[in-house]
Motif scaffolding. Structure first.
Motif, PDB file in Angstrom:
ATOM      1  N   PRO A   6      19.201 -23.272   3.352  1.00  0.00           N
ATOM      2  CA  PRO A   6      18.742 -21.917   3.022  1.00  0.00           C
ATOM      3  C   PRO A   6      17.378 -22.001   2.340  1.00  0.00           C
ATOM      4  CG  PRO A   6      21.010 -22.244   2.320  1.00  0.00           C
ATOM      5  CD  PRO A   6      20.484 -23.583   2.706  1.00  0.00           C
ATOM      6  N   ILE A   7      16.555 -20.965   2.521  1.00  0.00           N
ATOM      7  CA  ILE A   7      15.249 -20.901   1.880  1.00  0.00           C
ATOM      8  C   ILE A   7      15.057 -19.531   1.258  1.00  0.00           C
ATOM      9  CG2 ILE A   7      14.096 -22.627   3.326  1.00  0.00           C
ATOM     10  CD1 ILE A   7      12.973 -20.322   5.021  1.00  0.00           C
ATOM     11  N   ARG A   8      14.178 -19.446   0.287  1.00  0.00           N
ATOM     12  CA  ARG A   8      13.675 -18.162  -0.214  1.00  0.00           C
ATOM     13  C   ARG A   8      12.271 -18.035   0.366  1.00  0.00           C
ATOM     14  NH1 ARG A   8      15.086 -14.685  -4.531  1.00  0.00           N
ATOM     15  NH2 ARG A   8      14.068 -12.686  -4.091  1.00  0.00           N
ATOM     16  N   ALA A   9      12.104 -17.173   1.322  1.00  0.00           N
ATOM     17  CA  ALA A   9      10.851 -17.031   2.063  1.00  0.00           C
ATOM     18  C   ALA A   9      10.071 -15.824   1.542  1.00  0.00           C
ATOM     19  CB  ALA A   9      11.132 -16.877   3.543  1.00  0.00           C
ATOM     20  N   LEU A  10       8.813 -16.047   1.187  1.00  0.00           N
ATOM     21  CA  LEU A  10       7.957 -15.000   0.645  1.00  0.00           C
ATOM     22  C   LEU A  10       6.628 -14.955   1.384  1.00  0.00           C
ATOM     23  CD1 LEU A  10       8.424 -15.808  -3.153  1.00  0.00           C
ATOM     24  CD2 LEU A  10       9.697 -14.106  -1.827  1.00  0.00           C
ATOM     25  N   ALA A  11       6.117 -13.756   1.591  1.00  0.00           N
ATOM     26  CA  ALA A  11       4.792 -13.576   2.154  1.00  0.00           C
ATOM     27  C   ALA A  11       3.911 -12.904   1.107  1.00  0.00           C
ATOM     28  CB  ALA A  11       4.843 -12.719   3.414  1.00  0.00           C
ATOM     29  N   PHE A  12       2.695 -13.429   0.946  1.00  0.00           N
ATOM     30  CA  PHE A  12       1.731 -12.860   0.010  1.00  0.00           C
ATOM     31  C   PHE A  12       0.615 -12.207   0.802  1.00  0.00           C
ATOM     32  CE2 PHE A  12       4.054 -15.900  -2.409  1.00  0.00           C
ATOM     33  CZ  PHE A  12       4.062 -15.435  -3.721  1.00  0.00           C
ATOM     34  N   VAL A  13       0.403 -10.918   0.550  1.00  0.00           N
ATOM     35  CA  VAL A  13      -0.600 -10.142   1.270  1.00  0.00           C
ATOM     36  C   VAL A  13      -1.694  -9.721   0.277  1.00  0.00           C
ATOM     37  CG1 VAL A  13      -1.028  -8.151   2.721  1.00  0.00           C
ATOM     38  CG2 VAL A  13       1.213  -9.284   2.793  1.00  0.00           C
ATOM     39  N   ASN A  24      12.275  -8.172   7.088  1.00  0.00           N
ATOM     40  CA  ASN A  24      11.089  -7.447   6.622  1.00  0.00           C
ATOM     41  C   ASN A  24       9.792  -7.883   7.288  1.00  0.00           C
ATOM     42  OD1 ASN A  24      12.640  -5.915   4.794  1.00  0.00           O
ATOM     43  ND2 ASN A  24      12.437  -7.465   3.202  1.00  0.00           N
ATOM     44  N   LEU A  25       9.881  -8.502   8.445  1.00  0.00           N
ATOM     45  CA  LEU A  25       8.656  -8.933   9.130  1.00  0.00           C
ATOM     46  C   LEU A  25       7.787  -7.750   9.536  1.00  0.00           C
ATOM     47  CD1 LEU A  25      10.010 -11.827  11.400  1.00  0.00           C
ATOM     48  CD2 LEU A  25       8.847 -11.996   9.187  1.00  0.00           C
ATOM     49  N   GLU A  26       8.410  -6.584   9.721  1.00  0.00           N
ATOM     50  CA  GLU A  26       7.640  -5.394  10.100  1.00  0.00           C
ATOM     51  C   GLU A  26       6.718  -4.926   8.979  1.00  0.00           C
ATOM     52  OE1 GLU A  26      11.279  -4.011   8.023  1.00  0.00           O
ATOM     53  OE2 GLU A  26      10.906  -5.448   9.647  1.00  0.00           O
ATOM     54  N   GLN A  27       6.911  -5.429   7.772  1.00  0.00           N
ATOM     55  CA  GLN A  27       6.066  -5.052   6.641  1.00  0.00           C
ATOM     56  C   GLN A  27       4.792  -5.895   6.530  1.00  0.00           C
ATOM     57  OE1 GLN A  27       8.191  -4.774   2.906  1.00  0.00           O
ATOM     58  NE2 GLN A  27      10.049  -3.991   3.895  1.00  0.00           N
ATOM     59  N   LEU A  28       4.667  -6.901   7.383  1.00  0.00           N
ATOM     60  CA  LEU A  28       3.552  -7.834   7.254  1.00  0.00           C
ATOM     61  C   LEU A  28       2.374  -7.477   8.147  1.00  0.00           C
ATOM     62  CD1 LEU A  28       5.459 -11.253   7.227  1.00  0.00           C
ATOM     63  CD2 LEU A  28       4.840  -9.786   5.298  1.00  0.00           C
ATOM     64  N   PRO A  29       1.160  -7.747   7.679  1.00  0.00           N
ATOM     65  CA  PRO A  29      -0.005  -7.647   8.550  1.00  0.00           C
ATOM     66  C   PRO A  29      -0.057  -8.868   9.463  1.00  0.00           C
ATOM     67  CG  PRO A  29      -0.667  -8.472   6.412  1.00  0.00           C
ATOM     68  CD  PRO A  29       0.809  -8.147   6.311  1.00  0.00           C
ATOM     69  N   ALA A  30      -1.031  -8.909  10.342  1.00  0.00           N
ATOM     70  CA  ALA A  30      -1.122 -10.011  11.306  1.00  0.00           C
ATOM     71  C   ALA A  30      -1.436 -11.350  10.654  1.00  0.00           C
ATOM     72  CB  ALA A  30      -2.171  -9.681  12.360  1.00  0.00           C
ATOM     73  N   LYS A  31      -2.061 -11.328   9.476  1.00  0.00           N
ATOM     74  CA  LYS A  31      -2.356 -12.546   8.728  1.00  0.00           C
ATOM     75  C   LYS A  31      -1.943 -12.375   7.273  1.00  0.00           C
ATOM     76  CE  LYS A  31      -4.564 -15.407  11.648  1.00  0.00           C
ATOM     77  NZ  LYS A  31      -4.188 -16.819  11.907  1.00  0.00           N
ATOM     78  N   CYS A  32      -1.315 -13.398   6.707  1.00  0.00           N
ATOM     79  CA  CYS A  32      -0.936 -13.389   5.307  1.00  0.00           C
ATOM     80  C   CYS A  32      -0.742 -14.840   4.858  1.00  0.00           C
ATOM     81  CB  CYS A  32       0.325 -12.558   5.076  1.00  0.00           C
ATOM     82  SG  CYS A  32       1.755 -13.075   6.051  1.00  0.00           S
ATOM     83  N   PHE A  33      -0.177 -15.026   3.674  1.00  0.00           N
ATOM     84  CA  PHE A  33       0.095 -16.375   3.173  1.00  0.00           C
ATOM     85  C   PHE A  33       1.595 -16.496   2.953  1.00  0.00           C
ATOM     86  CE2 PHE A  33       0.136 -19.981   0.248  1.00  0.00           C
ATOM     87  CZ  PHE A  33      -0.823 -20.809   0.819  1.00  0.00           C
ATOM     88  N   PHE A  34       2.164 -17.606   3.409  1.00  0.00           N
ATOM     89  CA  PHE A  34       3.621 -17.781   3.429  1.00  0.00           C
ATOM     90  C   PHE A  34       4.025 -18.937   2.519  1.00  0.00           C
ATOM     91  CE2 PHE A  34       7.498 -19.686   5.122  1.00  0.00           C
ATOM     92  CZ  PHE A  34       8.319 -18.588   5.348  1.00  0.00           C
ATOM     93  N   ILE A  35       5.106 -18.721   1.778  1.00  0.00           N
ATOM     94  CA  ILE A  35       5.661 -19.771   0.925  1.00  0.00           C
ATOM     95  C   ILE A  35       7.184 -19.783   1.051  1.00  0.00           C
ATOM     96  CG2 ILE A  35       6.036 -20.573  -1.442  1.00  0.00           C
ATOM     97  CD1 ILE A  35       3.343 -19.513  -2.205  1.00  0.00           C
TER      98      ILE A  35
END
Length: 250
Positions: free
Chosen positions: A240-247, A216-227
């Motif tokens: 394994p990780i649970r990777a989340l982006a906060f926009v 789902n990287l195509e759903q992200l803007p050029a800058k966001c917050f990652f956890i």
């Protein structure tokens, strides 16, 4: 006084996250998903069920490098035996994120993206990589080739990689972590034949962690917050990780 400041900061933090769009960058763990060819299979078995046991509980067997995951330095560096996954700081994969989109090009297996390709993409998006950023790069590879059917082998044995100048640039920028939508960050692979990987050999040695199989990287803007956080595995080579982006929303 400290309690008041703390509660105010907590409220601000809660508001920021509550008003952000959350994008899940983690693939579904399910039987049959792609794996590095020499790694064991992921096995999910419905061992205990309501009909037989009165409750439901599955058994899971998998390698540490399964699905969306992170590599620890000792994974490929025998001399870095102290840098296993349980030694990773809890906030090592938390921070401001820069996203590089290279998916507008038809990448070939074994091809390497160069620093010129990276800079062109950054200039197009109008952002730059800052020190301590988490950098995510989208080849568009996973979206095209991820499969839990017989086609899984193509994703696992073919992918574009990254050139030496990209690795050196990320080290120079002192980023925290680097992730891609491929199965091995930076490694060019063509029909199962892999070439030298500057990222695993040089970047990972600098304790810049490598994350693989991001979706789902195509759903992200050029800058966001990652956890993301790894499991605390004793002497782990990765997790394994649970990777989340906060926009943040306007």
């Amino acid at each position: 006084m400290w309690g008041e400041i703390n509660m105010s900061s907590l409220a601000t933090l809660s508001s920021i996250f509550s008003n952000s769009k959350v994008v899940d960058l983690t693939v579904l763990l399910e039987n049959g998903i792609p794996r590095w060819p020499s790694h064991p299979h992921l096995i999910i078995d419905p061992t205990v069920n309501h009909e037989h046991d009165g409750y439901y509980c599955q058994s899971i067997s998998m390698p540490e490098h399964c699905g969306t995951h992170v590599d620890a330095p000792h994974h490929v560096h025998a001399d870095l035996s102290s840098l296993t996954i349980e030694q990773v700081k809890p906030d090592a994969l938390i921070g401001t994120c820069t996203v590089i989109d290279l998916s507008d090009r038809e990448w070939k297996p074994g091809e390497r993206a160069t620093l010129a390709d990276i800079q062109q993409a950054l200039n197009k998006s109008g952002v730059q990589i800052e020190e301590q950023d988490i950098v995510l790069l989208n080849f568009g590879w996973l979206k095209k080739y991820w499969s839990k059917g017989i086609q899984w082998k193509y994703y696992a044995t073919n992918q574009p990689g990254l050139a030496e100048d990209v690795a050196e640039y990320m080290i120079q920028k002192k980023i925290k972590a680097f992730g891609t939508d491929t199965i091995a960050v930076g490694t060019p692979v063509n029909n199962g034949k892999e070439e030298y990987c500057y990222f695993h050999q040089r970047v990972l040695r600098k304790e810049i962690y490598l994350m693989e199989c991001l979706v789902n990287l195509e759903q992200l803007p050029a800058k966001c917050f990652f956890i993301a956080t790894p499991l605390k595995i004793d002497r782990g080579s990765g997790s394994p990780i649970r990777a989340l982006a906060f926009v943040p929303q306007k």
